[in-house]
Enzyme design. Structure first.
Site, PDB file in Angstrom:
ATOM      1  N   PHE A 277      -0.833  51.275 -30.701  1.00 17.43           N
ATOM      2  CA  PHE A 277      -1.566  51.808 -29.559  1.00 17.43           C
ATOM      3  C   PHE A 277      -0.647  52.400 -28.510  1.00 17.43           C
ATOM      4  O   PHE A 277       0.502  52.024 -28.364  1.00 17.43           O
ATOM      5  CB  PHE A 277      -2.481  50.753 -28.944  1.00 17.43           C
ATOM      6  CG  PHE A 277      -1.783  49.551 -28.352  1.00 17.43           C
ATOM      7  CD1 PHE A 277      -1.296  48.540 -29.163  1.00 17.43           C
ATOM      8  CD2 PHE A 277      -1.650  49.423 -26.977  1.00 17.43           C
ATOM      9  CE1 PHE A 277      -0.666  47.429 -28.612  1.00 17.43           C
ATOM     10  CE2 PHE A 277      -1.027  48.295 -26.420  1.00 17.43           C
ATOM     11  CZ  PHE A 277      -0.531  47.307 -27.245  1.00 17.43           C
ATOM     12  N   ASP A 278      -1.229  53.362 -27.797  1.00 17.72           N
ATOM     13  CA  ASP A 278      -0.515  54.070 -26.760  1.00 17.72           C
ATOM     14  C   ASP A 278      -1.167  53.765 -25.419  1.00 17.72           C
ATOM     15  O   ASP A 278      -2.390  53.712 -25.323  1.00 17.72           O
ATOM     16  CB  ASP A 278      -0.603  55.567 -27.040  1.00 17.72           C
ATOM     17  CG  ASP A 278      -0.064  56.383 -25.891  1.00 17.72           C
ATOM     18  OD1 ASP A 278       1.147  56.593 -25.872  1.00 17.72           O
ATOM     19  OD2 ASP A 278      -0.846  56.758 -25.013  1.00 17.72           O
ATOM     20  N   PHE A 279      -0.373  53.541 -24.406  1.00 18.68           N
ATOM     21  CA  PHE A 279      -0.955  53.413 -23.066  1.00 18.68           C
ATOM     22  C   PHE A 279       0.025  53.963 -22.043  1.00 18.68           C
ATOM     23  O   PHE A 279       1.168  54.256 -22.352  1.00 18.68           O
ATOM     24  CB  PHE A 279      -1.292  51.956 -22.745  1.00 18.68           C
ATOM     25  CG  PHE A 279      -0.092  51.085 -22.609  1.00 18.68           C
ATOM     26  CD1 PHE A 279       0.438  50.452 -23.708  1.00 18.68           C
ATOM     27  CD2 PHE A 279       0.506  50.906 -21.379  1.00 18.68           C
ATOM     28  CE1 PHE A 279       1.558  49.655 -23.587  1.00 18.68           C
ATOM     29  CE2 PHE A 279       1.629  50.104 -21.257  1.00 18.68           C
ATOM     30  CZ  PHE A 279       2.155  49.479 -22.362  1.00 18.68           C
TER      31      PHE A 279
END
Ligand SMILES: *[C@@H]1O[C@H](CO)[C@@H](O)[C@H](O)[C@H]1NC(C)=O
Ligand SMILES: *[C@@H]1O[C@H](CO)[C@@H](O)[C@H](O)[C@H]1NC(C)=O
Ligand SMILES: *[C@@H]1O[C@H](CO)[C@@H](O)[C@H](O)[C@H]1NC(C)=O
Ligand SMILES: *[C@@H]1O[C@H](CO)[C@@H](O)[C@H](O)[C@H]1NC(C)=O
Ligand SMILES: *[C@@H]1O[C@H](CO)[C@@H](O)[C@H](O)[C@H]1NC(C)=O
Length: 781
Positions: A277-279
């Site tokens: 995941f990217d944040f």
């Protein structure tokens, strides 16, 4: 212009409340999510677990997983208690767990990179990973793996990253992610991508000394430079299985990096095949979600309730929300954190036992996670101390009187008294630190429980040897009188100078802090014997003013060595450790040696600053090579107390299938062999021909065939480090993977080995390469 776009967007999608819209990329709001949807890749079992559990969740619960909640950690994401899924705890940073106590303040990344030692850097990572785990942190906000890479020596955060050389950065990024995740921690490679300077601020300082009127820079980079220079380190973190990636604050081609479909969906998730995941920095709800951002931290602004409404209205499909949840939970299952993981046992607010926030009480149990890490941190710091000049004065021998000068030899005036960012305000000016500089400020900082100050370590060691130590631990010219007096009576004068860097502040110049140059010159003028200069700096400094003065006997560049600073320095000064570190960047002679525009300080036409990466592939030594500029100290340079001889350089064909990719990338390439398969091995023999044992770092550089007109003269493609007894010979092997021999073909959009003759050189720095060989490579691989 911005309000025009906003109006256009409102007309396009009348159902979206205007509060949701904050984007320069209005088209994306009306676009359906086109993927890529994760399939977990090599984490197939973890992905199945994630998919199964997601089926049992309500939309509210799914949204909760993507959104920040209040908690004891630097950032916390929501969980689903009903299904035994805890929220995740996120905490800085790359040099150790920030905001808490009984942890180790490690040498920073660029300092560790100077060791050019793969095993050492991997073990550093393992030990840092265990410290995070011991505090109950699920996701470490690090390592910094190429954002910044180090394009400009003025950038304020280069010290948080490894090096501007993409090969060295790639190899160390891979090992750091791998080492840190071995303990079950999830790493977050950052900052993705093209984050090569801080925002430009045109307002006055506020009452707290903070900057105002700041705008993010838009980085504009051509496709080839992106693929060959800025993306490779991130590709390595994906291969190493990083569970998370943090997108950066800057814009890319005018679009926020955290809502760039090109950067997140096309390059990271599709081409590199990233399954986690990217944040990062949210600027919107719908564009961020559709362009690939899976989680919002550290607070709830655009996700949470707003995301829920967008899903309920159908602006975002539930399949995309499921993908976000799969991406968050897959690394968590893959890391086996669902089976057992230590509970969060600290709170980020302060070092007291408990803190009450919004009706919650968060506790600090002061869990000591250090083990014997101090010993190892000292080893890393010593192995990373670069000897730049030596008349023979080092290692220190048979002397009776030492003088020590400069505040940088002293204890810091506080370890945590200036707040969690570790910077102190003086006359509303930030970027200020009293005492020895062991780390920079901002999110790359880590607390120390003690600092082994240089004056402490030197005094203890000198006392054992019956040496008298006098000192004036000041920088100010008001103290020059007493400094001159003591220098005049000292056989050796140790001068400590520094450069303290803080996130948010790029450098104005390439000089030392607090007029360090004047301090050196003053002591040099007065010293009875020779001067040893110790530099604690977060990047390149110009040394021309003083380095050739007659009494400057030795210069040590110690970077940001962390809490064991003084002990590591004493190891080098007295020769218990033979220096073997090399510069992980180029030190020029003048600011004019670098491209003048590689840091932007003004707004552009679109009311935000624009940085065109016009130098392309030629950063750091590649720029100096291409422009025929003689550096003061080249990339890869560093002295030893012994001498080495290089011989028997050859290259053999030896195919080896990629064994170390944890996740596979989807990068396209020509030919049969995989991009990360080894095709050839270069070999060289190194003999210690000096009088003391020590380690050497042979380095392999490659020039592409002449037909590759855009390529800089040479690229590092191998390095190794071995400790050799006097007279001992060792063979070093440098595996050459297909990607190491390839260029990115912009027309065909793939990697390929160019036709023609390659030249390989080996030696002890990027400018001292006595052994050379031309070599033709079969492009059919
Ligand atoms: C969201 O997560 C928090 C923290 O784990 C939890 O307390 C809360 O109950 C969750 N909300 C929902 C709707 O599951
Ligand atoms: C940015 O624009 C340049 C020039 O049009 C293009 O070559 C490059 O691929 C773009 N970058 C990204 C990440 O899309
Ligand atoms: C640092 O030193 C300066 C000069 O001596 C002094 O004015 C300042 O108060 C000190 N700051 C801290 C945080 O101790
Ligand atoms: C590096 O190698 C060169 C020979 O190419 C030699 O003259 C020089 O002394 C070596 N430098 C170091 C630091 O060993
Ligand atoms: C290199 O060293 C190895 C021993 O480590 C030796 O067997 C080999 O012959 C040497 N090669 C050359 C070309 O000197």
């Amino acid at each position: 212009m911005w309000s025009l776009l906003k109006n256009a967007l409102l007309t396009l999608s009348p159902f979206i409340p205007s509060s949701l819209i904050f984007s320069d990329n209005p088209q994306s709001a009306s676009k359906a999510y086109h993927g890529p949807f994760t399939d977990g890749g090599a984490w197939s079992e973890a992905f199945e677990n994630a998919r199964e559990v997601t089926k049992h969740m309500t939309i509210e619960e799914k949204v909760n997983l993507t959104t920040a909640v209040t908690g004891p950690c630097q950032a916390n994401s929501g969980g689903v208690t009903r299904l035994n899924i805890p929220g995740l705890c996120f905490n800085d940073g790359p040099s150790g767990p920030r905001y808490t106590d009984f942890v180790t303040q490690w040498p920073s990344e660029f300092t560790a990179a100077a060791s050019f030692d793969r095993d050492l850097v991997e073990e550093r990572a393992r030990r840092i990973g265990k410290e995070f785990r011991g505090k109950g942190i699920n996701v470490q906000l690090g390592p910094v793996t190429g954002g910044p890479l180090g394009r400009s020596p003025y950038a304020g955060r280069n010290w948080e990253a490894f090096t501007p050389d993409p090969y060295l950065s790639s190899t160390l990024s891979f090992l750091t992610v791998k080492g840190m995740q071995e303990s079950g921690l999830i790493t977050c490679a950052k900052h993705y991508i093209l984050y090569e300077q801080e925002p430009v601020c045109v307002g006055p300082l506020d009452d707290e000394g903070g900057r105002t009127g700041c705008k993010d820079v838009s980085s504009e980079v051509d496709d080839k430079t992106m693929k060959e220079l800025y993306l490779p380190s991130f590709a390595e973190t994906v291969r190493a299985g990083t569970g998370a990636v943090m997108c950066s604050y800057n814009k890319i081609n005018g679009t926020a990096a955290c809502e760039s479909d090109d950067a997140l969906n096309r390059l990271l998730k599709d081409e590199l095949g990233f399954k986690g995941f990217d944040f990062g920095a949210t600027h919107s709800t719908i564009p961020s979600v559709l362009n690939g951002m899976d989680m919002e931290l550290p607070g709830e602004y655009y996700y949470g309730q707003r995301l829920l409404r967008a899903i309920k209205k159908g602006s975002i499909t539930e399949s995309r929300l499921d993908d976000m949840v799969h991406r968050i939970l897959t690394p968590w299952y893959a890391a086996k954190q669902h089976i057992y993981y230590p509970k969060i046992n600290y709170q980020k607010y302060d070092l007291s036992d408990k803190k009450e926030v919004n009706g919650h009480t968060w506790k600090n149990e002061h869990v000591d996670v250090r083990g014997d890490n101090a010993i190892y941190a000292r080893k890393v710091a010593a192995e990373s101390t670069i000897l730049l000049k030596n008349s023979g004065v080092l290692p220190l021998r048979s002397l009776r009187r030492i003088g020590v000068f400069g505040t940088d030899a002293d204890y810091p005036s506080t370890l945590s008294g200036c707040g969690p960012d570790l910077f102190c305000l003086v006359n509303s000016k930030r970027r200020y630190w009293n005492g020895t500089v062991t780390i920079g400020g901002g999110s790359g900082a880590a607390y120390a429980d003690y600092i082994a100050a240089p004056i402490e370590a030197i005094s203890l060691r000198a006392r054992q040897n019956g040496i008298r130590v006098d000192h004036v631990l000041q920088d100010d010219s008001a103290h020059y009188g007493s400094m001159g007096w003591i220098a005049y009576q000292s056989e050796i004068c140790l001068v400590f100078v520094s450069l303290f860097l803080v996130e948010g502040w790029d450098r104005e110049h390439l000089k030392l802090d607090k007029k360090g140059e004047d301090l050196i010159k003053h002591v040099e003028k007065n010293c009875a014997g020779e001067v040893v200069v110790v530099i604690h700096a977060g990047g390149q400094v110009i040394v021309e003013d003083w380095i050739d003065l007659p009494k400057i006997g030795a210069v040590l560049f110690a970077g940001y060595p962390g809490q064991e600073t003084g002990n590591a320095l004493v190891d080098i000064l007295w020769g218990d450790v033979n220096p073997s570190a090399k510069l992980p960047f180029t030190m020029g002679k003048s600011p004019k040696d670098w491209p003048t525009d590689n840091i932007v300080r003004k707004m552009g036409k679109g009311h935000y600053p624009v940085s065109k990466f016009a130098e392309g592939l030629a950063i750091d030594y590649k720029w100096f090579d291409k422009q025929h500029i003689a550096p003061r100290f080249e990339f890869g340079f560093g002295l030893s107390y012994t001498n080495f001889e290089f011989s028997g350089f050859d290259i053999i064909e030896r195919y080896e299938k990629d064994k170390d990719s944890i996740q596979k990338t989807n990068e396209k390439y020509l030919g049969q062999a995989g991009l990360y398969d080894t095709l050839y091995v270069a070999r060289v023999n190194v003999t210690n021909i000096g009088k003391v044992p020590g380690a050497e770092v042979p380095q392999l550089y490659m020039s592409f065939p002449e037909s590759e007109k855009e390529q800089p003269p040479k690229h590092m493609r191998g390095y190794g480090k071995k400790y050799l007894e006097v007279g001992q010979i060792a063979t070093f092997e440098f595996p050459l993977r297909k990607k190491d021999l390839s260029v990115w073909d912009v027309k065909q959009q793939l990697w390929k080995i160019p036709h023609g003759t390659f030249t390989f050189r080996v030696g002890n720095s990027s400018r001292s390469l006595p052994l050379e060989m031309d070599f033709s490579i079969y492009s059919s691989h």
